[in-house]
Design a protein around this motif. Structure first.
Motif, short mmCIF file in Angstrom:
data_model
loop_
_atom_site.label_atom_id
_atom_site.label_comp_id
_atom_site.label_asym_id
_atom_site.label_seq_id
_atom_site.Cartn_x
_atom_site.Cartn_y
_atom_site.Cartn_z
N ASN A 1 -6.46 31.29 9.34
CA ASN A 1 -7.08 31.43 10.66
C ASN A 1 -6.14 30.84 11.69
O ASN A 1 -5.87 29.64 11.69
CB ASN A 1 -8.43 30.72 10.68
CG ASN A 1 -9.14 30.86 12.03
OD1 ASN A 1 -8.64 31.50 12.94
ND2 ASN A 1 -10.30 30.24 12.15
N ASP A 2 -5.62 31.70 12.54
CA ASP A 2 -4.67 31.27 13.59
C ASP A 2 -5.32 31.54 14.95
O ASP A 2 -5.52 32.69 15.34
CB ASP A 2 -3.36 32.03 13.45
CG ASP A 2 -2.30 31.53 14.44
OD1 ASP A 2 -2.60 30.62 15.22
OD2 ASP A 2 -1.17 32.06 14.41
N ILE A 3 -5.67 30.46 15.66
CA ILE A 3 -6.30 30.57 16.98
C ILE A 3 -5.25 30.24 18.04
O ILE A 3 -4.51 29.26 17.92
CB ILE A 3 -7.49 29.62 17.10
CG1 ILE A 3 -8.55 29.98 16.06
CG2 ILE A 3 -8.10 29.69 18.50
CD1 ILE A 3 -9.75 29.06 16.09
N PRO B 1 -4.34 36.41 37.17
CA PRO B 1 -4.11 36.02 35.77
C PRO B 1 -5.43 35.90 35.01
O PRO B 1 -6.47 35.53 35.57
CB PRO B 1 -3.42 34.67 35.91
CG PRO B 1 -3.93 34.12 37.20
CD PRO B 1 -4.12 35.30 38.11
N VAL B 2 -5.35 36.21 33.73
CA VAL B 2 -6.49 36.09 32.82
C VAL B 2 -6.02 35.31 31.60
O VAL B 2 -5.05 35.69 30.94
CB VAL B 2 -7.05 37.45 32.41
CG1 VAL B 2 -8.16 37.28 31.38
CG2 VAL B 2 -7.57 38.21 33.62
N LEU B 3 -6.70 34.21 31.31
CA LEU B 3 -6.41 33.39 30.14
C LEU B 3 -7.41 33.75 29.05
O LEU B 3 -8.63 33.75 29.29
CB LEU B 3 -6.51 31.90 30.48
CG LEU B 3 -6.24 30.91 29.34
CD1 LEU B 3 -4.78 30.99 28.91
CD2 LEU B 3 -6.61 29.49 29.76
N GLY B 4 -6.91 34.08 27.88
CA GLY B 4 -7.78 34.52 26.80
C GLY B 4 -7.58 33.71 25.53
O GLY B 4 -6.59 33.00 25.36
N VAL B 5 -8.56 33.84 24.62
CA VAL B 5 -8.50 33.23 23.30
C VAL B 5 -8.26 34.33 22.28
O VAL B 5 -8.90 35.38 22.32
CB VAL B 5 -9.81 32.49 22.97
CG1 VAL B 5 -9.78 31.91 21.56
CG2 VAL B 5 -10.06 31.38 23.98
N THR B 6 -7.32 34.08 21.37
CA THR B 6 -7.00 35.05 20.32
C THR B 6 -7.32 34.46 18.96
O THR B 6 -7.22 33.24 18.75
CB THR B 6 -5.52 35.45 20.37
OG1 THR B 6 -4.70 34.30 20.11
CG2 THR B 6 -5.16 36.03 21.72
N GLN B 7 -7.70 35.33 18.03
CA GLN B 7 -7.92 34.94 16.64
C GLN B 7 -7.23 35.95 15.74
O GLN B 7 -7.46 37.16 15.86
CB GLN B 7 -9.41 34.86 16.32
CG GLN B 7 -10.10 33.62 16.87
CD GLN B 7 -11.51 33.47 16.34
OE1 GLN B 7 -12.25 34.43 16.20
NE2 GLN B 7 -11.90 32.24 16.04
#
Length: 556
Positions: A443-445, A377-383
């Motif tokens: 801005n949606d993070i 698994p890879v946990l990422g941050v999105t913007q």
């Protein structure tokens, strides 16, 4: 009969007055292209982002310098014989007369002509002229960005204007605005410093050759190969310190020292002692825990890495808004499938780690994998960003005007260009618009989670560490040599929002629009004439009626 004619004329005059008061030709007002830009605004809230970038160059720099190789001797006009003047002698020319038999005059007679000097081209030799511009040295720089956004919006504004209006009567200006296109660029918080080697060379070369009495010939100009090198020697950011960043075939650094980008690696294997001892080893930043003394041969079982996200987004759009989005890894957990198969299923190893030195805080290891298969698994941050601009206008009036729904007279108005209110003027008035943007940024993070699998062939790497400092020599693989990626599979990511805000975005320029003038309608001279005819006809009709009444009274 005359009375009927007068009635018709009066009726025509009245009808013309009514029609002429309501006929107004429309005039199209076009403000032309309106380009609005903002730069360096914060992506978190209304205001300016902290953004700074500086660099210092140490070296030499020159522009259009010429170096000459070889040389040419002699002169294009070398005199080998002098000028010889003409030789003349005096001669007596007698002209006797009866009163003077000896009269006459002297003249110069040329005996030999003048001879000009003789010159020849004595230039001999050859030379090369090398013209160059360049820059060679080291550049030191840094950049800081607290999280910024740059935007651009192109609008068009038009209006349909009447050529004249009635005094003190409310009228409408039919306006419309169009968002043609725009762009949006963002940069998440970032800090970076670097040292770069700079080498920039460009120029041209021309040649000249000369031979005695034959003159000189030029070869023309030929451009030299251009060199434009900007190689990062060292670069540092919160994730790591990179050595020769971008020099490897896949764009990675030659070596990397993790800072906040730290990994925990779980390995299993056997010692190289006799007899061999199996065991496990957990390696992290500055520590090693396990049952494998040094030296040992291991296979990698799992690796967990924490990253500092660096997200830059770009987007374009038109109509209503512009959107952009990006993501970066935050946490990854990769299981080494071929290593697990070797350790737990007894399959032949396809890759091994060689711990050459494992003495406390000092560690040195190398790895070789024929096939390296990882998945996890890879946990990422999105913007996700949304830029919504709206065209606004401030309008100044040369004379006070009335605004529908507001009391009194006004010298200016401000609001949506596409929703102008009704106005009323008492005299000719010039409207001067100034255009600006009312813009918002969303801005949606969020976070997303997915499974990623990788496959590397003939993978070779090395790692050295001393205390908390690790030096990773980024592995070289056959994938890099072949120019192919190593992604084996990647599932769709499941994401959710953790921070969502919308705020006003400022920093845009104002644009002065061309003024336009509205005129108050004034009856034309022909209209006054028709009005006069109507009045005369009315007076004649009144007199006629008065005469008929008097005749009736006399008859009675």
């Amino acid at each position: 009969m005359i009375t009927r004619i007068v009635k018709v004329v009066a009726l025509f005059a009245g009808t013309f007055l009514i029609l002429s008061s309501h006929i107004n030709a429309a005039i199209i007002y076009d403000a032309g292209p309106l380009v609005f830009e903002s730069s360096g605004q914060s992506m978190w809230d209304t205001g300016t982002a902290f953004r700074k970038e500086e660099s210092v160059f140490l070296g030499t720099q020159w522009t259009d310098k010429t170096a000459t190789i070889g040389g040419i001797a002699g002169d294009a006009n070398q005199q080998i014989t002098p000028n010889i003047p003409a030789v003349t002698v005096p001669v007596w020319n007698p002209t006797p007369t009866w009163s003077n038999p000896f009269k006459g005059y002297w003249t110069n007679v040329q005996i030999t002509p003048a001879i000009d000097a003789v010159t020849i081209d004595t230039r001999t030799g050859a030379k090369l002229n090398v013209h160059t511009s360049g820059k060679v040295g080291l550049e030191f720089g840094y950049s800081i960005d607290s999280g910024s956004v740059d935007t651009k919006a192109n609008f068009q504004a038009v209006a349909e204007l009447p050529d004249s209006v009635k005094a003190s009567e409310f009228f409408s200006l039919i306006t419309n605005s169009t968002f043609d296109d725009g762009s949006l660029q963002t940069q998440s918080p970032k800090i970076e410093a670097y040292i770069s080697a700079i080498m920039q060379l460009s120029g041209s070369i021309d040649a000249q050759a000369c031979a005695l009495t034959f003159g000189c010939a030029n070869s023309g100009s030929m451009a030299l190969p251009t060199i434009d090198l900007d190689q990062r020697i060292l670069s540092i950011d919160p994730n790591s310190l990179k050595v020769l960043d971008g020099i490897m075939p896949d764009g990675k650094a030659f070596a990397e020292i993790p800072i906040l980008n730290q990994s925990l690696t779980l390995e299993g294997g056997i010692t190289t002692t006799v007899p061999p001892v199996p065991g496990f080893m957990l390696t992290g930043p500055g520590f090693t825990i396990g049952t494998l003394p040094s030296p040992a041969v291991t296979v990698e079982l799992a690796e967990m890495t924490v990253y500092v996200p660096d997200i830059a987004t770009t987007g374009t759009g038109s109509g209503e808004n512009v959107t952009s989005n990006g993501r970066d890894d935050l946490l990854s957990l990769q299981l080494d499938l071929d290593g697990a198969a070797t350790m737990f299923a007894g399959l032949p190893p396809t890759g091994m780690n060689f711990h050459l030195i494992n003495a406390g805080s000092l560690q040195l290891s190398a790895s070789l994998d024929l096939i390296d298969v990882k998945a996890g698994p890879v946990l990422g941050v999105t913007q996700d960003f949304e830029f919504t601009p709206t065209l606004m206008a401030d309008i100044a009036f040369s004379n006070p005007v009335e605004i529908y729904g507001q009391s009194g007279f006004h010298n200016n108005w401000s609001g949506l260009w596409s929703e102008l209110p009704q106005f009323a003027i008492n005299e000719t008035t010039t409207f001067t618009p100034s255009f600006w943007l009312d813009a918002t940024l969303t801005n949606d993070i969020g976070l997303d989670l997915g499974l990623v699998g990788t496959l590397d062939l003939l993978k070779l790497g090395a790692t050295a560490s001393l205390g908390v400092f690790n030096l990773d020599f980024n592995p070289f693989t056959l994938n890099d040599l072949l120019g192919i990626g190593n992604t084996l599979f990647e599932t769709s990511k499941v994401g959710f929002s953790v921070y969502d805000t919308t705020f006003n975005l400022f920093g845009f320029n104002n644009i002065a629009g061309s003024p336009f003038t509205l005129y108050v309608a004034v009856p034309e001279p022909g209209t006054f004439g028709l009005m006069l005819v109507g009045l005369v006809a009315l007076q004649l009709r009144r007199r006629q009626r008065a005469g008929i009444r008097k005749q009736g009274e006399h008859c009675a």
